[in-house]
Motif scaffolding. Structure first.
Motif, PDB file in Angstrom:
ATOM      1  N   ILE A  64       0.849  -1.187   0.000  1.00 58.97           N
ATOM      2  CA  ILE A  64       0.000   0.000   0.000  1.00 58.97           C
ATOM      3  C   ILE A  64       0.888   1.242   0.000  1.00 58.97           C
ATOM      4  O   ILE A  64       2.044   1.192   0.407  1.00 58.97           O
ATOM      5  N   ARG A  65       0.320   2.353  -0.459  1.00 58.56           N
ATOM      6  CA  ARG A  65       0.988   3.650  -0.445  1.00 58.56           C
ATOM      7  C   ARG A  65       0.148   4.599   0.378  1.00 58.56           C
ATOM      8  O   ARG A  65      -1.073   4.634   0.233  1.00 58.56           O
ATOM      9  N   ILE A  66       0.821   5.382   1.228  1.00 61.89           N
ATOM     10  CA  ILE A  66       0.128   6.309   2.115  1.00 61.89           C
ATOM     11  C   ILE A  66       0.763   7.684   1.987  1.00 61.89           C
ATOM     12  O   ILE A  66       1.964   7.850   2.229  1.00 61.89           O
ATOM     13  N   LYS A  67      -0.046   8.664   1.607  1.00 62.08           N
ATOM     14  CA  LYS A  67       0.439  10.046   1.505  1.00 62.08           C
ATOM     15  C   LYS A  67       0.630  10.600   2.912  1.00 62.08           C
ATOM     16  O   LYS A  67      -0.228  10.416   3.786  1.00 62.08           O
ATOM     17  N   LEU A  68       1.747  11.266   3.119  1.00 55.08           N
ATOM     18  CA  LEU A  68       2.112  11.758   4.449  1.00 55.08           C
ATOM     19  C   LEU A  68       2.712  13.146   4.307  1.00 55.08           C
ATOM     20  O   LEU A  68       3.519  13.389   3.404  1.00 55.08           O
ATOM     21  N   ASN A  69       2.332  14.046   5.169  1.00 54.32           N
ATOM     22  CA  ASN A  69       2.948  15.361   5.204  1.00 54.32           C
ATOM     23  C   ASN A  69       4.177  15.319   6.104  1.00 54.32           C
ATOM     24  O   ASN A  69       4.187  14.624   7.114  1.00 54.32           O
ATOM     25  N   ASN A  70       5.208  16.051   5.746  1.00 53.46           N
ATOM     26  CA  ASN A  70       6.444  16.160   6.509  1.00 53.46           C
ATOM     27  C   ASN A  70       7.103  14.795   6.722  1.00 53.46           C
ATOM     28  O   ASN A  70       7.378  14.379   7.840  1.00 53.46           O
ATOM     29  N   ILE A  71       7.382  14.124   5.636  1.00 50.73           N
ATOM     30  CA  ILE A  71       7.967  12.781   5.684  1.00 50.73           C
ATOM     31  C   ILE A  71       9.362  12.800   6.304  1.00 50.73           C
ATOM     32  O   ILE A  71       9.773  11.834   6.941  1.00 50.73           O
ATOM     33  N   LYS A  72      10.092  13.896   6.159  1.00 52.00           N
ATOM     34  CA  LYS A  72      11.426  13.990   6.759  1.00 52.00           C
ATOM     35  C   LYS A  72      11.340  13.932   8.284  1.00 52.00           C
ATOM     36  O   LYS A  72      12.164  13.297   8.941  1.00 52.00           O
ATOM     37  N   HIS A  73      10.338  14.563   8.847  1.00 52.35           N
ATOM     38  CA  HIS A  73      10.139  14.517  10.296  1.00 52.35           C
ATOM     39  C   HIS A  73       9.790  13.085  10.747  1.00 52.35           C
ATOM     40  O   HIS A  73      10.332  12.585  11.734  1.00 52.35           O
ATOM     41  N   PHE A  74       8.889  12.440  10.016  1.00 52.81           N
ATOM     42  CA  PHE A  74       8.518  11.053  10.327  1.00 52.81           C
ATOM     43  C   PHE A  74       9.752  10.154  10.255  1.00 52.81           C
ATOM     44  O   PHE A  74       9.979   9.324  11.132  1.00 52.81           O
ATOM     45  N   HIS A  75      10.573  10.343   9.235  1.00 55.15           N
ATOM     46  CA  HIS A  75      11.799   9.564   9.078  1.00 55.15           C
ATOM     47  C   HIS A  75      12.729   9.774  10.274  1.00 55.15           C
ATOM     48  O   HIS A  75      13.305   8.810  10.797  1.00 55.15           O
ATOM     49  N   SER A  76      12.879  11.003  10.734  1.00 55.70           N
ATOM     50  CA  SER A  76      13.769  11.268  11.875  1.00 55.70           C
ATOM     51  C   SER A  76      13.262  10.600  13.149  1.00 55.70           C
ATOM     52  O   SER A  76      14.061  10.117  13.963  1.00 55.70           O
ATOM     53  N   ILE A  77      11.951  10.538  13.316  1.00 54.59           N
ATOM     54  CA  ILE A  77      11.373   9.848  14.478  1.00 54.59           C
ATOM     55  C   ILE A  77      11.710   8.361  14.421  1.00 54.59           C
ATOM     56  O   ILE A  77      12.126   7.760  15.419  1.00 54.59           O
ATOM     57  N   LEU A  78      11.549   7.753  13.255  1.00 58.73           N
ATOM     58  CA  LEU A  78      11.854   6.328  13.102  1.00 58.73           C
ATOM     59  C   LEU A  78      13.338   6.055  13.318  1.00 58.73           C
ATOM     60  O   LEU A  78      13.716   5.077  13.974  1.00 58.73           O
TER      61      LEU A  78
END
Length: 117
Positions: A64-78
């Motif tokens: 599946i594909r999910i549109k996400l705002n501020n993906i860089k922030h999400f990446h830093s959390i992970l």
């Protein structure tokens, strides 16, 4: 709104990945009776997914594909979580998106993406 159903085989392993690593919340779980398959809803912001142990609901290995705002922030959390089983990277696609792909313990592939301006 579309709600994808992804196959899982063990709720504890699903919680470790979706809740502890990706940061989703468990909204509810359903089980007809003890020793029956579990069905649950998880959410993260505007994203809602259903996870099912029922063999007829979905096949392992879905994508599946999910549109996400501020993906860089999400990446830093992970990245800060240092999860031993996944270390996703940000990738720029030829179709003008930034993408982050994770594979859950049940071989379902989830690609989070943000459109570039």
């Amino acid at each position: 709104m579309i709600t994808p159903i992804l196959r899982m085989f063990e709720l504890a392993k699903a919680k470790e990945f979706y809740i502890d690593f990706l940061g989703f919340n468990i909204d509810w779980t359903h089980q007809y009776e003890e020793n029956m398959p579990i069905y649950c809803q998880i959410s993260l912001d505007h994203i809602i997914l259903h996870l099912s142990e029922h063999h007829g609901d979905s096949s392992p290995g879905s994508a599946i594909r999910i549109k996400l705002n501020n993906i860089k922030h999400f990446h830093s959390i992970l990245q800060a979580k240092k999860y031993a089983f996944s270390n996703p990277a940000l990738e720029k696609s030829p179709w003008n998106t930034v993408e982050l792909t994770v594979i859950d313990p049940f071989f379902n592939r989830i690609t989070f993406y943000e459109e570039m301006n």
